[in-house]
Scaffold this motif. Sequence first.
Motif, PDB file in Angstrom:
ATOM      1  N   ASP A 120       0.801  -1.223   0.000  1.00 24.23           N
ATOM      2  CA  ASP A 120       0.000   0.000   0.000  1.00 24.23           C
ATOM      3  C   ASP A 120       0.833   1.272   0.000  1.00 24.23           C
ATOM      4  O   ASP A 120       0.304   2.351  -0.282  1.00 24.23           O
ATOM      5  N   ILE A 121       2.121   1.174   0.294  1.00 26.95           N
ATOM      6  CA  ILE A 121       2.982   2.354   0.175  1.00 26.95           C
ATOM      7  C   ILE A 121       3.742   2.345  -1.148  1.00 26.95           C
ATOM      8  O   ILE A 121       4.587   3.215  -1.388  1.00 26.95           O
ATOM      9  N   GLY A 122       3.443   1.348  -2.004  1.00 27.99           N
ATOM     10  CA  GLY A 122       4.018   1.346  -3.343  1.00 27.99           C
ATOM     11  C   GLY A 122       5.152   0.383  -3.587  1.00 27.99           C
ATOM     12  O   GLY A 122       5.901   0.553  -4.557  1.00 27.99           O
ATOM     13  N   LEU A 123       5.280  -0.669  -2.750  1.00 27.08           N
ATOM     14  CA  LEU A 123       6.374  -1.632  -2.908  1.00 27.08           C
ATOM     15  C   LEU A 123       5.851  -3.070  -3.013  1.00 27.08           C
ATOM     16  O   LEU A 123       6.312  -3.965  -2.290  1.00 27.08           O
ATOM     17  N   PRO A 124       4.887  -3.341  -3.903  1.00 23.37           N
ATOM     18  CA  PRO A 124       4.321  -4.692  -3.984  1.00 23.37           C
ATOM     19  C   PRO A 124       5.321  -5.753  -4.410  1.00 23.37           C
ATOM     20  O   PRO A 124       5.203  -6.928  -4.016  1.00 23.37           O
ATOM     21  N   GLU A 125       6.321  -5.365  -5.201  1.00 18.32           N
ATOM     22  CA  GLU A 125       7.296  -6.343  -5.691  1.00 18.32           C
ATOM     23  C   GLU A 125       8.236  -6.814  -4.594  1.00 18.32           C
ATOM     24  O   GLU A 125       8.946  -7.815  -4.767  1.00 18.32           O
ATOM     25  N   TRP A 126       8.247  -6.118  -3.463  1.00 15.82           N
ATOM     26  CA  TRP A 126       9.099  -6.513  -2.336  1.00 15.82           C
ATOM     27  C   TRP A 126       8.314  -7.227  -1.245  1.00 15.82           C
ATOM     28  O   TRP A 126       8.817  -7.414  -0.133  1.00 15.82           O
ATOM     29  N   LEU A 127       7.094  -7.625  -1.530  1.00 17.14           N
ATOM     30  CA  LEU A 127       6.253  -8.339  -0.557  1.00 17.14           C
ATOM     31  C   LEU A 127       5.979  -9.745  -1.045  1.00 17.14           C
ATOM     32  O   LEU A 127       5.505  -9.949  -2.171  1.00 17.14           O
ATOM     33  N   PHE A 128       6.264 -10.737  -0.192  1.00 17.73           N
ATOM     34  CA  PHE A 128       6.052 -12.140  -0.517  1.00 17.73           C
ATOM     35  C   PHE A 128       5.320 -12.834   0.629  1.00 17.73           C
ATOM     36  O   PHE A 128       5.306 -12.341   1.763  1.00 17.73           O
ATOM     37  N   GLU A 129       4.730 -13.974   0.326  1.00 17.18           N
ATOM     38  CA  GLU A 129       4.137 -14.836   1.345  1.00 17.18           C
ATOM     39  C   GLU A 129       5.097 -15.997   1.564  1.00 17.18           C
ATOM     40  O   GLU A 129       5.321 -16.807   0.669  1.00 17.18           O
ATOM     41  N   ILE A 130       5.672 -16.066   2.735  1.00 17.14           N
ATOM     42  CA  ILE A 130       6.798 -16.967   2.952  1.00 17.14           C
ATOM     43  C   ILE A 130       6.461 -18.438   2.745  1.00 17.14           C
ATOM     44  O   ILE A 130       7.278 -19.206   2.249  1.00 17.14           O
ATOM     45  N   ASP A 131       5.242 -18.840   3.085  1.00 21.72           N
ATOM     46  CA  ASP A 131       4.896 -20.255   2.976  1.00 21.72           C
ATOM     47  C   ASP A 131       4.514 -20.657   1.555  1.00 21.72           C
ATOM     48  O   ASP A 131       4.472 -21.843   1.239  1.00 21.72           O
ATOM     49  N   GLN A 132       4.225 -19.696   0.686  1.00 17.32           N
ATOM     50  CA  GLN A 132       3.821 -19.980  -0.681  1.00 17.32           C
ATOM     51  C   GLN A 132       4.911 -19.657  -1.703  1.00 17.32           C
ATOM     52  O   GLN A 132       4.746 -19.932  -2.893  1.00 17.32           O
ATOM     53  N   THR A 133       6.029 -19.079  -1.253  1.00 23.72           N
ATOM     54  CA  THR A 133       7.047 -18.585  -2.177  1.00 23.72           C
ATOM     55  C   THR A 133       8.344 -19.364  -2.019  1.00 23.72           C
ATOM     56  O   THR A 133       8.856 -19.499  -0.899  1.00 23.72           O
ATOM     57  N   PRO A 134       8.920 -19.851  -3.109  1.00 28.44           N
ATOM     58  CA  PRO A 134      10.221 -20.523  -3.003  1.00 28.44           C
ATOM     59  C   PRO A 134      11.322 -19.534  -2.667  1.00 28.44           C
ATOM     60  O   PRO A 134      11.234 -18.338  -2.990  1.00 28.44           O
ATOM     61  N   ALA A 135      12.356 -20.027  -2.035  1.00 29.24           N
ATOM     62  CA  ALA A 135      13.473 -19.162  -1.662  1.00 29.24           C
ATOM     63  C   ALA A 135      14.084 -18.501  -2.885  1.00 29.24           C
ATOM     64  O   ALA A 135      14.547 -17.350  -2.816  1.00 29.24           O
ATOM     65  N   SER A 136      14.078 -19.192  -4.014  1.00 26.24           N
ATOM     66  CA  SER A 136      14.693 -18.643  -5.225  1.00 26.24           C
ATOM     67  C   SER A 136      14.024 -17.349  -5.673  1.00 26.24           C
ATOM     68  O   SER A 136      14.703 -16.421  -6.140  1.00 26.24           O
ATOM     69  N   ALA A 137      12.691 -17.262  -5.529  1.00 21.15           N
ATOM     70  CA  ALA A 137      11.980 -16.046  -5.942  1.00 21.15           C
ATOM     71  C   ALA A 137      12.362 -14.863  -5.063  1.00 21.15           C
ATOM     72  O   ALA A 137      12.554 -13.735  -5.557  1.00 21.15           O
ATOM     73  N   MET A 138      12.486 -15.104  -3.761  1.00 22.14           N
ATOM     74  CA  MET A 138      12.870 -14.019  -2.852  1.00 22.14           C
ATOM     75  C   MET A 138      14.333 -13.634  -3.056  1.00 22.14           C
ATOM     76  O   MET A 138      14.682 -12.448  -3.016  1.00 22.14           O
ATOM     77  N   SER A 139      15.166 -14.625  -3.287  1.00 21.51           N
ATOM     78  CA  SER A 139      16.578 -14.347  -3.569  1.00 21.51           C
ATOM     79  C   SER A 139      16.725 -13.547  -4.850  1.00 21.51           C
ATOM     80  O   SER A 139      17.549 -12.622  -4.933  1.00 21.51           O
ATOM     81  N   ASP A 140      15.937 -13.898  -5.864  1.00 24.03           N
ATOM     82  CA  ASP A 140      15.994 -13.173  -7.136  1.00 24.03           C
ATOM     83  C   ASP A 140      15.676 -11.693  -6.938  1.00 24.03           C
ATOM     84  O   ASP A 140      16.301 -10.827  -7.558  1.00 24.03           O
ATOM     85  N   GLU A 141      14.694 -11.399  -6.081  1.00 29.06           N
ATOM     86  CA  GLU A 141      14.332  -9.997  -5.849  1.00 29.06           C
ATOM     87  C   GLU A 141      15.459  -9.269  -5.132  1.00 29.06           C
ATOM     88  O   GLU A 141      15.754  -8.100  -5.432  1.00 29.06           O
ATOM     89  N   LEU A 142      16.102  -9.941  -4.182  1.00 25.55           N
ATOM     90  CA  LEU A 142      17.251  -9.336  -3.522  1.00 25.55           C
ATOM     91  C   LEU A 142      18.377  -9.065  -4.508  1.00 25.55           C
ATOM     92  O   LEU A 142      19.059  -8.033  -4.439  1.00 25.55           O
ATOM     93  N   MET A 143      18.576  -9.990  -5.436  1.00 23.88           N
ATOM     94  CA  MET A 143      19.642  -9.794  -6.425  1.00 23.88           C
ATOM     95  C   MET A 143      19.307  -8.656  -7.377  1.00 23.88           C
ATOM     96  O   MET A 143      20.196  -7.938  -7.829  1.00 23.88           O
ATOM     97  N   LYS A 144      18.036  -8.472  -7.685  1.00 25.42           N
ATOM     98  CA  LYS A 144      17.644  -7.318  -8.504  1.00 25.42           C
ATOM     99  C   LYS A 144      17.982  -6.017  -7.786  1.00 25.42           C
ATOM    100  O   LYS A 144      18.437  -5.046  -8.397  1.00 25.42           O
ATOM    101  N   ILE A 145      17.733  -6.002  -6.480  1.00 27.53           N
ATOM    102  CA  ILE A 145      18.086  -4.825  -5.679  1.00 27.53           C
ATOM    103  C   ILE A 145      19.590  -4.579  -5.759  1.00 27.53           C
ATOM    104  O   ILE A 145      20.051  -3.446  -5.980  1.00 27.53           O
ATOM    105  N   HIS A 146      20.363  -5.640  -5.595  1.00 28.47           N
ATOM    106  CA  HIS A 146      21.822  -5.521  -5.619  1.00 28.47           C
ATOM    107  C   HIS A 146      22.329  -5.075  -6.992  1.00 28.47           C
ATOM    108  O   HIS A 146      23.221  -4.216  -7.085  1.00 28.47           O
ATOM    109  N   GLN A 147      21.757  -5.633  -8.044  1.00 26.17           N
ATOM    110  CA  GLN A 147      22.249  -5.361  -9.398  1.00 26.17           C
ATOM    111  C   GLN A 147      21.893  -3.965  -9.892  1.00 26.17           C
ATOM    112  O   GLN A 147      22.590  -3.414 -10.748  1.00 26.17           O
TER     113      GLN A 147
END
Length: 442
Positions: free
Chosen positions: A380-407
Amino acid sequence: MNRRDFLTQTSLATGGVLLLKTPGTAAPVAKAATRTILLRSSWNDHNIGDQGHTPGTLRLLERYIPEAEILLWHEEPRPETEKIITRHFPKVKIVRGSFYDGDKPFEGELKDAFDRASMYIVNSGMVFNYGLFGYDWANTMARLTPFYYCLDRGTPFGLYGQSFDRFAHPSMPVFRDVFSRAAFIYTRDDESRKFLKENNFKPRVLEFGPDGCFGIDVRDEERGRAYLKKSGLDDQKFLVVVIRTNTKHIYDKSGGSVLNPAQATPEQQEQDRQRLGKVRELITTWVRQTGMKVLLAPEVSKEVAQAKTGVYDQLPADIQSKVVWRDTFWNADEAMSVYARAHSMFGIEPHSLIMGLALGVPVVHARPLAHGLKGWMFRDIGLPEWLFEIDQTPASAMSDELMKIHQNYPLAKEKVRKAMAFVADRQKVGMQVIRKKLQLTS
């Protein structure tokens, strides 16, 4: 008409100014009427998020309503939070005590605070739900009783940055009756606002308003810098990781609670195993792809031990050498000084991440759905791509988002800036409403 009512009505009639006759003069002189805000906050000393609501909202009140006197109500002892308040908000008076205690009369400094208050505000949280985490009717009514006292005295009240998830039978009409008479309700996620609106709650103002913790700016630079130096963590060269498990609070002498069980069920134990496995995988990916370190930081005191046994001890040796496990709990101002030097943050808990955003640090939140609607605040503050549901999301998807931040770190920082600009605008609007309700128009 008693003196208090007379002064109140006189101040209203004169636009917030009391006309007082000065001895030896024939004409009255103007003196600004004092406005007193009673803020209920500081839910826990063992959770830096529950600490963080308080300095965040106090800073906003101080910035936008500097002429108001602020009284801070701590129903339970909060010695660690009070250290932060005393250091950073010397003008704030802390009021202690329970609203009622059996057959004892309501008297003393808390009664005086309520009787002096021009407005009563309950700070951010999710304490006004029934049937979400349990069915303690007596506790529910105890939380509502101060509002009834305000209604009886004609004192306006409001709720700032709350989440509302469930009002099970028979609580709905009671909550609707009380909250429809609020001067304002700001929900920290838009789903809560929709929930109230759909159930015909009609406070004078019902809008989205960010969690008070977004206003936090306090730091303990001495402790924070010393910890970073001792731990070998360089500015913007480490990822902060915050976990949450289905375990009992270390200070809890009762039978635990739904989210903090005294004895986790086999299902909850498996849930923790799966979640922490994803955290370890994410940390491994981060270290191997960036070469940067990781800080396992506690948002809740109980997670200090869980981060050691559930994450650190089970990492591969080459990864473990790049991970710092914080072995003691801390207060929010020290945490802020450390988070300010982080590259990015990942967390199952939300409020360390809010602190990070307030400091300009990119974050990824992996929320457990059982924790309620509050997780939607990141969307709701404009960061939907940084919000995940931990029990429904593989670690790779969350890691990928962190790597996008880094890159593309400049892009990530710009996303934080835009989100916090939106937050600042909503904070300003909310504080202007409070000023108006206090008849402060300048």
